[in-house]
Design a protein around this motif. Sequence first.
Motif, PDB file in Angstrom:
ATOM      1  N   GLY A 110       0.792  -1.230   0.000  1.00  0.00           N
ATOM      2  CA  GLY A 110       0.000   0.000   0.000  1.00  0.00           C
ATOM      3  C   GLY A 110       0.818   1.271   0.000  1.00  0.00           C
ATOM      4  N   ALA A 111       2.153   1.164  -0.043  1.00  0.00           N
ATOM      5  CA  ALA A 111       3.002   2.358  -0.013  1.00  0.00           C
ATOM      6  C   ALA A 111       3.102   3.025  -1.380  1.00  0.00           C
ATOM      7  N   ARG A 112       2.693   2.320  -2.430  1.00  0.00           N
ATOM      8  CA  ARG A 112       2.726   2.878  -3.788  1.00  0.00           C
ATOM      9  C   ARG A 112       1.389   2.579  -4.456  1.00  0.00           C
ATOM     10  N   ILE A 113       0.771   3.612  -5.036  1.00  0.00           N
ATOM     11  CA  ILE A 113      -0.506   3.451  -5.732  1.00  0.00           C
ATOM     12  C   ILE A 113      -0.366   4.092  -7.104  1.00  0.00           C
ATOM     13  N   ASP A 114      -0.506   3.286  -8.149  1.00  0.00           N
ATOM     14  CA  ASP A 114      -0.497   3.789  -9.517  1.00  0.00           C
ATOM     15  C   ASP A 114      -1.943   3.944  -9.973  1.00  0.00           C
TER      16      ASP A 114
END
Length: 198
Positions: A110-114
């Motif tokens: 959940g630390a990166r959302i594209d």
Amino acid sequence: MRDRLASAVSIILLVSLVAGTWWAADYAQRAVTTDPPRRLTHEIDSYVEDFVMVRSDPEGLPSTRMEGKRLVHYPDDDSSEVTQLRAVNQRADRPTTVVSSNFARMDEDGARIDMRGNVDFQRMAAQGRDALTIRSEQMTLRPDEDLAFTDQPATILNGRSRIQGRGMRYNNVTRELSIAQRTQVEITPGKSPAPRQP
């Protein structure tokens, strides 16, 4: 002589029992097929519809809220794909941001959302600053760092000003907005004060 015969018979029976047990265990192991180790493939292993997820800060206060129409999870890379994602990032020391898109892919726990498809990023007006709106077809969020960036064309509305460019990075902690290539800038001045009467 009788004692020796009894001892020999006992030893023979014991050896026969051990050999029989070993053979039975070996036969049972060969007869029963064991499941092969689970292969991790890029196939959906779980899904949820109309979901809401809330992440808390170290003090236990909610800091990030994510909601969407449908979330599917892939076990091989521990990623999730979301339809109609809406993410709200709110912390006491910085302005609240609300981001929405048609599709999104979350990884790195959940630390990166594209996000892609009608991405709409809004920073609410706070601390004497106008609201900021960024629209693009693709944007990457780092919720823990409160960062948003894209290398695609973006339209930025800041108060009465409008900027169109390609490539953008916004840091909500420092309130810094950088644009790689500006293509069009429209700055509408605010209302000038009325002249004072002598």
